[in-house]
Design a protein around this motif. Sequence first.
Motif, short mmCIF file in Angstrom:
data_model
loop_
_atom_site.label_atom_id
_atom_site.label_comp_id
_atom_site.label_asym_id
_atom_site.label_seq_id
_atom_site.Cartn_x
_atom_site.Cartn_y
_atom_site.Cartn_z
N LEU A 70 20.27 -34.59 -32.79
CA LEU A 70 20.00 -34.03 -34.12
C LEU A 70 21.26 -33.35 -34.68
CD1 LEU A 70 16.43 -32.53 -33.68
CD2 LEU A 70 17.09 -34.42 -35.18
N TRP A 71 21.94 -32.62 -33.81
CA TRP A 71 23.19 -31.99 -34.25
C TRP A 71 24.21 -33.05 -34.65
CZ3 TRP A 71 27.98 -31.63 -31.37
CH2 TRP A 71 28.91 -30.78 -31.94
N TRP A 72 24.38 -34.10 -33.84
CA TRP A 72 25.29 -35.20 -34.16
C TRP A 72 24.88 -35.88 -35.46
CZ3 TRP A 72 24.38 -40.48 -34.59
CH2 TRP A 72 25.51 -41.30 -34.60
N TYR A 73 23.56 -36.08 -35.66
CA TYR A 73 23.03 -36.70 -36.87
C TYR A 73 23.38 -35.86 -38.10
CZ TYR A 73 19.51 -38.24 -40.26
OH TYR A 73 18.88 -38.70 -41.40
N LYS A 74 23.25 -34.54 -37.99
CA LYS A 74 23.55 -33.66 -39.12
C LYS A 74 25.02 -33.74 -39.50
CE LYS A 74 23.11 -28.86 -40.52
NZ LYS A 74 22.81 -27.50 -40.10
N ILE A 75 25.91 -33.75 -38.46
CA ILE A 75 27.35 -33.82 -38.73
C ILE A 75 27.70 -35.16 -39.39
CG2 ILE A 75 29.62 -33.95 -37.62
CD1 ILE A 75 28.62 -31.88 -35.62
N ARG A 76 27.15 -36.25 -38.85
CA ARG A 76 27.44 -37.58 -39.41
C ARG A 76 26.92 -37.69 -40.85
NH1 ARG A 76 30.53 -41.41 -36.65
NH2 ARG A 76 29.14 -43.04 -37.36
N ARG A 77 25.76 -37.14 -41.10
CA ARG A 77 25.16 -37.21 -42.43
C ARG A 77 26.01 -36.42 -43.44
NH1 ARG A 77 20.07 -39.46 -44.21
NH2 ARG A 77 19.89 -38.63 -46.29
N LYS A 78 26.53 -35.26 -42.99
CA LYS A 78 27.36 -34.42 -43.84
C LYS A 78 28.64 -35.15 -44.23
CE LYS A 78 28.07 -29.57 -43.76
NZ LYS A 78 28.41 -28.39 -42.97
N ASN A 79 29.22 -35.91 -43.27
CA ASN A 79 30.45 -36.65 -43.52
C ASN A 79 30.18 -38.03 -44.14
OD1 ASN A 79 31.91 -34.55 -42.41
ND2 ASN A 79 31.93 -35.44 -40.37
N GLN A 80 28.92 -38.30 -44.46
CA GLN A 80 28.48 -39.53 -45.11
C GLN A 80 28.88 -40.76 -44.28
OE1 GLN A 80 30.07 -39.34 -49.07
NE2 GLN A 80 28.53 -37.86 -49.73
N LYS A 81 28.60 -40.69 -43.00
CA LYS A 81 28.84 -41.81 -42.11
C LYS A 81 27.51 -42.38 -41.66
CE LYS A 81 33.28 -40.18 -40.44
NZ LYS A 81 34.08 -39.78 -39.32
N SER A 82 27.55 -43.54 -40.98
CA SER A 82 26.34 -44.22 -40.53
C SER A 82 25.63 -43.37 -39.47
CB SER A 82 26.70 -45.58 -39.95
OG SER A 82 25.57 -46.19 -39.40
N VAL A 122 19.42 -42.03 -35.15
CA VAL A 122 17.98 -42.19 -35.40
C VAL A 122 17.34 -42.94 -34.23
CG1 VAL A 122 16.26 -43.25 -36.90
CG2 VAL A 122 18.21 -42.06 -37.90
N ILE A 123 18.00 -44.01 -33.77
CA ILE A 123 17.47 -44.78 -32.64
C ILE A 123 17.43 -43.92 -31.37
CG2 ILE A 123 17.96 -46.72 -31.10
CD1 ILE A 123 18.96 -48.24 -33.57
N ALA A 124 18.49 -43.14 -31.13
CA ALA A 124 18.52 -42.27 -29.94
C ALA A 124 17.40 -41.23 -29.99
CB ALA A 124 19.88 -41.59 -29.83
N ILE A 125 17.16 -40.67 -31.19
CA ILE A 125 16.09 -39.67 -31.32
C ILE A 125 14.73 -40.32 -31.07
CG2 ILE A 125 14.87 -38.19 -32.97
CD1 ILE A 125 17.62 -37.57 -34.21
N ILE A 126 14.51 -41.50 -31.63
CA ILE A 126 13.22 -42.19 -31.45
C ILE A 126 12.99 -42.51 -29.98
CG2 ILE A 126 11.97 -44.33 -31.94
CD1 ILE A 126 13.21 -44.21 -34.77
#
Length: 197
Positions: free
Chosen positions: A45-57, A62-66
Amino acid sequence: MARFIKVLFWFCLIIFVIALFVFTIQCLISAWWNILLIIIILLTLWWYKIRRKNQKSVWQGVIAIILSLLLLAWFLIPCIFGHFKDLEEEPETDTEMNHHQVLTDDEEDKEKKQQAEKEKEEQEERGKEQQAEREKEKEKEKEQEQQACSNIRGNISSSGTKIYHVPSGQFYDKTEPEETFCTEAEAKSAGYRKSKL
């Protein structure tokens, strides 16, 4: 009446949610892999938030969280339902528990007595075996003494002459003794004379 049913429904639902929460927490901390999965989910989730902030894929996150949530559910669901099954089973009453405890104590006492009797029998058997071994050793010692003692061989010749042979004599090994003696004095007192060879 409808209000009472509504209140009862919400009360049961709240109790169920609280129990579910408590059992979930118990199940989460009961195994190290559950804690590991939670850490993986939090890091993802932390990695997802950072990637989302930098507008990256972010599809890998999402797959790892699921997948982590599915694994966590795989471990938690049987544990949680196991707690609910435990609640459904009726606990024993105090008198049943006390009766069961008395029976258990009596069984333990009987078991201890049987164990003590068994140990006593084993000790007696060991004592008998040791006594038999001592008797065998004494018999062996006597036989060895007799064999060591009967090293002088007395022989009566065809003419009736009594001759004894000592172990160092020439005919000692060839002699078939009629009598054996421990000492030369015994042989002489029995009327034997020493072999000249």
